[in-house]
Design an enzyme around this catalytic site. Structure first.
Site, PDB file in Angstrom:
ATOM      1  N   THR A  99       0.865  -1.181   0.000  1.00  0.00           N
ATOM      2  CA  THR A  99       0.000   0.000   0.000  1.00  0.00           C
ATOM      3  C   THR A  99       0.903   1.231   0.000  1.00  0.00           C
ATOM      4  O   THR A  99       1.681   1.435   0.929  1.00  0.00           O
ATOM      5  CB  THR A  99      -0.925   0.016   1.224  1.00  0.00           C
ATOM      6  OG1 THR A  99      -1.722  -1.171   1.214  1.00  0.00           O
ATOM      7  CG2 THR A  99      -1.838   1.235   1.201  1.00  0.00           C
ATOM      8  N   LYS A 174      -7.529   1.232  -2.521  1.00  0.00           N
ATOM      9  CA  LYS A 174      -7.131   0.618  -1.251  1.00  0.00           C
ATOM     10  C   LYS A 174      -7.203   1.633  -0.118  1.00  0.00           C
ATOM     11  O   LYS A 174      -7.625   1.324   1.001  1.00  0.00           O
ATOM     12  CB  LYS A 174      -5.711   0.053  -1.365  1.00  0.00           C
ATOM     13  CG  LYS A 174      -5.076  -0.391  -0.028  1.00  0.00           C
ATOM     14  CD  LYS A 174      -5.866  -1.510   0.648  1.00  0.00           C
ATOM     15  CE  LYS A 174      -5.300  -1.857   2.030  1.00  0.00           C
ATOM     16  NZ  LYS A 174      -3.992  -2.505   1.990  1.00  0.00           N
ATOM     17  N   LYS A 242       0.512   4.595   8.681  1.00  0.00           N
ATOM     18  CA  LYS A 242       1.073   4.951   7.371  1.00  0.00           C
ATOM     19  C   LYS A 242      -0.016   5.100   6.329  1.00  0.00           C
ATOM     20  O   LYS A 242      -0.058   6.079   5.572  1.00  0.00           O
ATOM     21  CB  LYS A 242       2.097   3.894   6.956  1.00  0.00           C
ATOM     22  CG  LYS A 242       2.721   4.098   5.588  1.00  0.00           C
ATOM     23  CD  LYS A 242       2.102   3.231   4.493  1.00  0.00           C
ATOM     24  CE  LYS A 242       2.335   1.759   4.745  1.00  0.00           C
ATOM     25  NZ  LYS A 242       1.822   0.926   3.622  1.00  0.00           N
TER      26      LYS A 242
END
Length: 345
Positions: A99, A174, A242
């Protein structure tokens, strides 16, 4: 359409290792690369070959998958001196499962295209459990037709693939998942914390909530773990911090505010900064408990810089009326406190 048989795999952590294992079990010849060779030992014992650099993992491979940590790691793996783009032969497929930033995915796809290499983003969701079971959901920044030679490999570790058709779109989609999950996680944690504070049986309350409109998969998956104090990771706190940072950054580029994601991201960064970076995302609930409970979970508030000014930049906007992070300690943190992914590269 050529048959893909030889695959390189960079990153053998809690997600990458089981994905690489599924590829081996599906009959692919797999070469693995990770910073710590010991992490790859089970894969090597199962028949994988070892490569000391991403470029070496690319040698002879028809496709290379990457599952690393931060966008900076992705840049290093693809663009570094011993990176994939320096070694990939024309016709190679490069698939990033990490990701990362949508813009970076677009840049890598453009750079690869100039070399007659196909690179696309394909982040996953499903956590460690899904990786081990081979049931991940894949979110591809490509069309099914573009990735057709790879379908056998992709299906070896997934149960469903969504095709979003263009570079960077997989990453953006995502991050939509992570924004939604963040809201569900904080809702589940606050429901459990409130039930505890009211002296209610947590399990029964969560069963009741789960029977109505308050039900979420997050509550169903994590309520029992929160009740038992099980903070083992299926997906780590530092990874969620993150991801939410990436979502807020990407939204800001479009002039869109995501106050919910920003708030939950601050909570996760706070949790990471006080020693919870490698705990599971359900450990967010510990921030609502007494300091003794936080210490029992391995958190150390001495790692946090106290901000006694109450200027609203800390964990919960400057409240100072309780004993837990979200009941009072106003620790303003800008850094994640995470040293990396744990995916191995």
């Amino acid at each position: 359409m050529r048959k893909i048989e030889r695959i390189g795999f960079v990153g053998c952590g809690i997600m990458g290792a089981p994905i690489a294992r599924h590829l081996l079990e599906a009959g692919f010849a797999v070469t693995v690369c990770t910073r710590t060779p010991e992490k790859a030992r089970p894969l090597l014992d199962a028949g994988a070959r070892w490569a000391s650099t991403p470029a070496a993992a690319c040698e002879g491979a028809q496709a290379v998958f990457t599952m690393v940590g931060m966008p900076e790691d992705v840049e290093e793996v693809y663009l570094g001196r011993d990176g994939l783009l320096a070694a990939a032969e024309p016709g190679t497929f490069l698939v990033d499962l990490t990701t990362s930033r949508p813009e970076l995915a677009r840049e890598l796809s453009e750079a690869a295209s100039a070399m007659d290499v196909t690179a696309f983003d394909c982040p996953v969701t499903g956590g460690q459990e899904g990786a081990e079971a081979g049931t991940l959901t894949l979110i591809a920044g490509a069309t099914e037709a573009q990735a057709a030679p790879l379908l056998g490999a992709l299906e070896a570790f997934s149960s469903r693939i969504f095709w979003f058709g263009r570079p960077g779109a997989g990453q953006a989609a995502k991050l939509c998942n992570q924004v939604s999950l963040a809201g569900a996680m904080v809702g589940a944690c606050e429901a459990v914390a409130f039930a505890r504070a009211q002296g209610l049986p947590v399990g029964e309350v969560c069963e009741m909530v789960g029977s109505g409109m308050g039900a979420t998969r997050a509550l169903g998956a994590f309520a029992a773990k929160m009740e038992e104090g099980d903070w083992k990771p299926g997906f780590k706190v530092c990874h969620m911090a993150k991801d939410l940072g990436l979502a807020v950054e990407a939204a800001d580029d479009e002039g869109l505010a995501l106050p919910g994601a920003e708030t939950v991201g601050t909570l996760y960064r706070t949790l990471a900064a006080v020693g919870g970076a490698d705990l599971g995302t359900q450990a967010l609930e510990v921030l609502y408990e007494e300091e003794a409970d936080a210490a029992a979970a391995g958190l150390d508030w001495s790692h946090a810089a106290l901000d006694d000014e109450g200027d609203g930049d800390g964990c919960c906007g400057g409240h100072h009326h309780g004993d837990g992070c979200c009941g009072g300690h106003h620790h303003g943190h800008d850094g994640c406190g995470c040293s990396g992914e744990g995916h191995g590269h």
